[in-house]
Design a protein around this motif. Structure first.
Motif, PDB file in Angstrom:
ATOM      1  N   GLN A  41       1.138  -1.350  -0.236  1.00  0.00           N
ATOM      2  CA  GLN A  41      -0.128   0.032  -0.030  1.00  0.00           C
ATOM      3  C   GLN A  41       1.228   1.565  -0.179  1.00  0.00           C
ATOM      4  O   GLN A  41       0.701   2.562  -0.420  1.00  0.00           O
ATOM      5  CB  GLN A  41      -1.520  -0.023   1.760  1.00  0.00           C
ATOM      6  N   HIS A  42       2.223   1.042   0.687  1.00  0.00           N
ATOM      7  CA  HIS A  42       3.161   2.287   1.128  1.00  0.00           C
ATOM      8  C   HIS A  42       3.803   2.181   0.400  1.00  0.00           C
ATOM      9  O   HIS A  42       4.721   3.813   0.396  1.00  0.00           O
ATOM     10  CB  HIS A  42       2.894   2.265   2.097  1.00  0.00           C
ATOM     11  N   VAL A  43       4.009   1.282  -0.851  1.00  0.00           N
ATOM     12  CA  VAL A  43       5.356   2.178  -1.128  1.00  0.00           C
ATOM     13  C   VAL A  43       5.730   1.459  -2.438  1.00  0.00           C
ATOM     14  O   VAL A  43       5.659   1.657  -3.940  1.00  0.00           O
ATOM     15  CB  VAL A  43       6.271   0.114  -0.689  1.00  0.00           C
ATOM     16  N   LEU A  44       4.331   0.125  -3.082  1.00  0.00           N
ATOM     17  CA  LEU A  44       4.877   0.062  -3.855  1.00  0.00           C
ATOM     18  C   LEU A  44       3.741   0.659  -5.158  1.00  0.00           C
ATOM     19  O   LEU A  44       3.403   1.463  -6.499  1.00  0.00           O
ATOM     20  CB  LEU A  44       4.290  -2.231  -4.521  1.00  0.00           C
ATOM     21  N   ASP A  45       2.711   0.760  -3.799  1.00  0.00           N
ATOM     22  CA  ASP A  45       0.964   1.633  -4.866  1.00  0.00           C
ATOM     23  C   ASP A  45       1.500   2.755  -5.496  1.00  0.00           C
ATOM     24  O   ASP A  45       0.630   2.895  -6.498  1.00  0.00           O
ATOM     25  CB  ASP A  45       0.327   1.041  -4.143  1.00  0.00           C
ATOM     26  N   PRO A  46       2.313   3.569  -4.374  1.00  0.00           N
ATOM     27  CA  PRO A  46       1.994   4.446  -5.221  1.00  0.00           C
ATOM     28  C   PRO A  46       3.334   4.818  -5.865  1.00  0.00           C
ATOM     29  O   PRO A  46       3.375   6.141  -6.989  1.00  0.00           O
ATOM     30  CB  PRO A  46       2.896   5.409  -3.896  1.00  0.00           C
TER      31      PRO A  46
END
Length: 231
Positions: A41-46
């Motif tokens: 959620q916070h590393v790959l998605d952005p």
């Protein structure tokens, strides 16, 4: 082909594919360890979000524009961003398909005024951005710099990896129906292809105008030399 595939997918997503979307959906990330969920959620998605891809595109466009002393790269970057908001955003608002959080895969059942961002899930913005915004950056590098074809291929493969990451992460987090994600890839690809066509045509027109202007400059000079020789 991209446009036809997108239209076909949209028709199927509005009908036969809805059952597959619903039955294939699950918040898979909740079954994973909290650390993995956090990375997704916070590393790959952005990576495919505006906060990351837009600064990358701006940096590439400005660097090339300064080096070539031309506004074309910046114009292309602005056109890509406009295409995203008008093309992808406009389609989202028009079709008004609720996100899985609303538990309804019907088109025109949601809407930004009714459900906010959860009411406009088709096509996926992250999937479209991954192809369109990063693809535009690679196009600018390929078109306006002297990098090798191998470098361009590597960068293009990188765009593919980012696009697959966007699809896999969004699906694992359960934020989109599966057809939303594939539609996002097609929409991003279609808009990128239109952008490349538009820029290529603009460059061709500029070159034609420059050649015509050069011919008009040379003809009087040649005529003047002929007159002097005749005298």
């Amino acid at each position: 082909m991209l446009g036809g595939a997108l239209v076909l997918l949209t028709v199927l997503a509005a009908g036969p594919l809805q059952d597959l979307d619903v039955h294939g959906h699950e918040y898979w990330a909740r079954m994973l360890p909290p650390e993995v969920h956090y990375v997704l959620q916070h590393v790959l998605d952005p990576i495919a979000g505006q906060a990351v891809c837009l600064p990358v595109l701006i940096a590439v466009a400005v660097a090339i524009a300064v080096r070539r002393r031309s506004l074309r790269p910046i114009i292309c970057a602005a056109a890509a961003e406009a295409a995203f908001y008008l093309g992808v955003g406009g389609t989202k608002v028009l079709l008004a398909r609720p996100a899985p959080t609303e538990r309804d895969a019907e088109f025109f059942a949601g809407g930004i005024l009714k459900d906010g961002w959860h009411g406009i899930s088709y096509p996926s913005g992250h999937a479209a951005e991954a192809v369109l915004i990063y693809g535009t950056a690679v196009y600018l590098i390929a078109r306006y710099t002297a990098v090798s074809r191998t470098t361009v291929r590597v960068l293009a493969a990188g765009v593919g990896v980012i696009a697959l990451n966007a699809v896999a992460v969004s699906y694992t987090l359960g934020w989109h129906w599966a057809s939303d994600l594939f539609a996002g890839l097609l929409t991003g690809g279609l808009l990128l292809r239109l952008l490349v066509w538009w820029d290529t045509e603009a460059i061709a027109r500029e070159r034609a105008e420059q050649e015509l202007a050069a011919e008009r400059t040379l003809v009087p000079a040649s005529y003047e030399r002929t007159e002097k020789l005749a005298a």
